[in-house]
Design an enzyme around this catalytic site. Structure first.
Site, PDB file in Angstrom:
ATOM      1  NE  ARG A  62      19.561   2.494   6.698  1.00  0.00           N
ATOM      2  CZ  ARG A  62      18.658   1.921   7.518  1.00  0.00           C
ATOM      3  NH1 ARG A  62      18.194   0.721   7.244  1.00  0.00           N
ATOM      4  NH2 ARG A  62      18.225   2.546   8.593  1.00  0.00           N
ATOM      5  CE1 TYR A  63      22.221  -0.046   2.133  1.00  0.00           C
ATOM      6  CE2 TYR A  63      19.842   0.154   1.860  1.00  0.00           C
ATOM      7  CZ  TYR A  63      20.940  -0.439   2.470  1.00  0.00           C
ATOM      8  OH  TYR A  63      20.755  -1.413   3.414  1.00  0.00           O
ATOM      9  NE  ARG A  66      18.905   0.093  -2.726  1.00  0.00           N
ATOM     10  CZ  ARG A  66      20.182  -0.197  -2.548  1.00  0.00           C
ATOM     11  NH1 ARG A  66      21.105   0.443  -3.263  1.00  0.00           N
ATOM     12  NH2 ARG A  66      20.572  -1.070  -1.651  1.00  0.00           N
ATOM     13  CB  CYS A  75      -1.994  -1.155   5.279  1.00  0.00           C
ATOM     14  SG  CYS A  75      -0.275  -0.642   5.386  1.00  0.00           S
ATOM     15  CB  CYS A  79       0.854  -7.618   7.783  1.00  0.00           C
ATOM     16  SG  CYS A  79       0.274  -7.162   6.136  1.00  0.00           S
ATOM     17  CB  CYS A  82       3.682  -4.586   9.691  1.00  0.00           C
ATOM     18  SG  CYS A  82       4.270  -3.107   8.867  1.00  0.00           S
ATOM     19  NE  ARG A  84       9.108   1.076   6.494  1.00  0.00           N
ATOM     20  CZ  ARG A  84       9.282   0.770   5.200  1.00  0.00           C
ATOM     21  NH1 ARG A  84       8.236   0.641   4.416  1.00  0.00           N
ATOM     22  NH2 ARG A  84      10.491   0.635   4.712  1.00  0.00           N
ATOM     23  CG  ASP A 241      12.965  -6.702  10.145  1.00  0.00           C
ATOM     24  OD1 ASP A 241      14.051  -7.247   9.931  1.00  0.00           O
ATOM     25  OD2 ASP A 241      12.318  -6.069   9.288  1.00  0.00           O
ATOM     26  CG  ASP A 278      16.769  -5.320   6.439  1.00  0.00           C
ATOM     27  OD1 ASP A 278      17.865  -4.756   6.296  1.00  0.00           O
ATOM     28  OD2 ASP A 278      15.752  -5.050   5.773  1.00  0.00           O
ATOM     29  CE  LYS A 285      16.787  -5.574   1.792  1.00  0.00           C
ATOM     30  NZ  LYS A 285      17.094  -4.142   1.755  1.00  0.00           N
TER      31      LYS A 285
HETATM   32  S1  SF4 Z   1       3.518  -5.324   5.773  1.00  0.00           S
HETATM   33 FE1  SF4 Z   1       3.048  -3.437   6.900  1.00  0.00          FE
HETATM   34  S2  SF4 Z   1       3.194  -1.798   5.399  1.00  0.00           S
HETATM   35 FE2  SF4 Z   1       3.031  -3.752   4.264  1.00  0.00          FE
HETATM   36  S3  SF4 Z   1       0.833  -3.997   3.865  1.00  0.00           S
HETATM   37 FE3  SF4 Z   1       1.283  -5.105   5.747  1.00  0.00          FE
HETATM   38  S4  SF4 Z   1       0.868  -3.612   7.382  1.00  0.00           S
HETATM   39 FE4  SF4 Z   1       1.034  -2.466   5.492  1.00  0.00          FE
END
Ligand code: SF4
Length: 300
Positions: A62-63, A66, A75, A79, A82, A84, A241, A278, A285
């Site tokens: 995107r930038y 980087r 994972c 979480c 998350c 994603r 988010d 974000d 950001k």
């Molecule tokens: S925030 Fe998302 S990508 Fe990061 S460790 Fe937790 S589940 Fe995995």
């Protein structure tokens, strides 16, 4: 529910939970909640429009200077907040995909920093991760590597002396992790971070502001003080988010700004992360603290 959003918890993180309390901040982050699939809640699968900026699968560019390589979608713990979540069922990236990422970075001289992320990159076999980091390090225009991993929080014993020895070969290497609750700052987590810091790998923290986890002044201050005690620099505090399945974690922006305003006024600057939104749709950001301070001083 777990057909939509799978779950996994490390035994270590599970043991941090107070099993009698359904509002326990550790539990909230790891145990599936019916609110994740409530119809009435908002949210989208890709709140930051990352998919739009992927010149090849798993690589976000995107930038100009980087890029971020999602080297796996696995994972050790999923979480619940998350952003994603959409990738959770996809698993590790094929080796051919990792090679394509390296080729892309090598062919793009403007990239000076690569963020190795996921999923959690430390779930990869050490040899695969070492090969990937080594290949990036051999590209002349790549000056800095960064790892994004929650392993120090959810499985700190994975930060072994041998892993750290491997990582230190690829410096300058920065390590970003995500402590969200002061209860996560255990002796095991402190040791994991200390090993990285002792190896010359700076550790920074990117928390997410989560309702019921860290959205009070006392808890946030305890978290930030605790991070400083274990030599981890509070870097960002993200507003949660608007991802599908995490709406119940979101804290009102004004409440977040007031909280961080109070923290900034009463806490050493080294402890204060930048509170950012974000901006949905991939617009980057936006710092929120400065705006809060300006508004306050103009109105005073
Ligand atoms: S925030 Fe998302 S990508 Fe990061 S460790 Fe937790 S589940 Fe995995």
């Amino acid at each position: 529910m777990i057909r939509n959003f799978p779950f996994a918890i490390t035994p270590y993180y599970f043991c941090l939970m107070k099993d009698s309390d359904i509002e326990d901040p550790i539990r909230l982050q790891c145990v599936p909640d019916p609110r994740e699939i409530a119809f009435s809640l908002g949210g989208v699968d890709d709140p930051l429009a990352e998919d739009r900026d992927m010149p090849l699968p798993g690589l976000i560019h995107r930038y100009a200077d980087r890029c971020l390589a999602m080297v796996t979608h696995t994972c050790t713990m999923y979480c619940r907040h998350c952003n994603r979540k959409r990738f959770w069922k996809e698993g590790a990236a094929a080796k051919s995909r990792l090679s394509a990422m390296i080729d892309y970075v090598a062919a793009t001289p403007g990239i000076r920093e690569v963020i190795v992320s996921g999923g959690d990159p430390l779930t990869l076999p050490e040899t695969v991760l070492e090969g990937f980091l080594g290949a990036l390090r051999s590209i002349p225009h790549v000056e800095v590597l960064r790892i994004g991993s929650r392993i120090p929080v959810v499985l700190p014993m994975r930060i072994t002396p041998s892993l750290v020895r491997m990582l230190r070969k690829h410096r300058p290497l920065w390590f970003n992790t995500q402590f969200n609750s002061p209860r996560e700052l255990t002796p095991e987590a402190a040791l994991a971070c200390q090993r990285l810091v002792d190896a010359g790998i700076p550790v920074s923290n990117q928390s997410v502001l989560l309702r019921g986890v860290n959205d009070t002044y006392e808890t946030m201050r305890e978290l930030l003080y605790g991070l400083q005690r274990i030599s981890v620099r509070p870097y960002y505090l993200f507003s949660c988010d608007p991802v599908r399945g995490a709406d119940h974690f979101r804290v009102d922006l004004w409440k977040g700004m007031e909280l961080m305003e109070r923290i900034s006024r009463s806490t050493s600057g080294l402890c204060v992360p930048l509170f950012v939104l974000d901006v949905p749709g991939g617009k980057g950001k936006m710092p929120l603290q400065t705006f809060s301070l300006l508004t306050d001083s103009f109105l005073a």
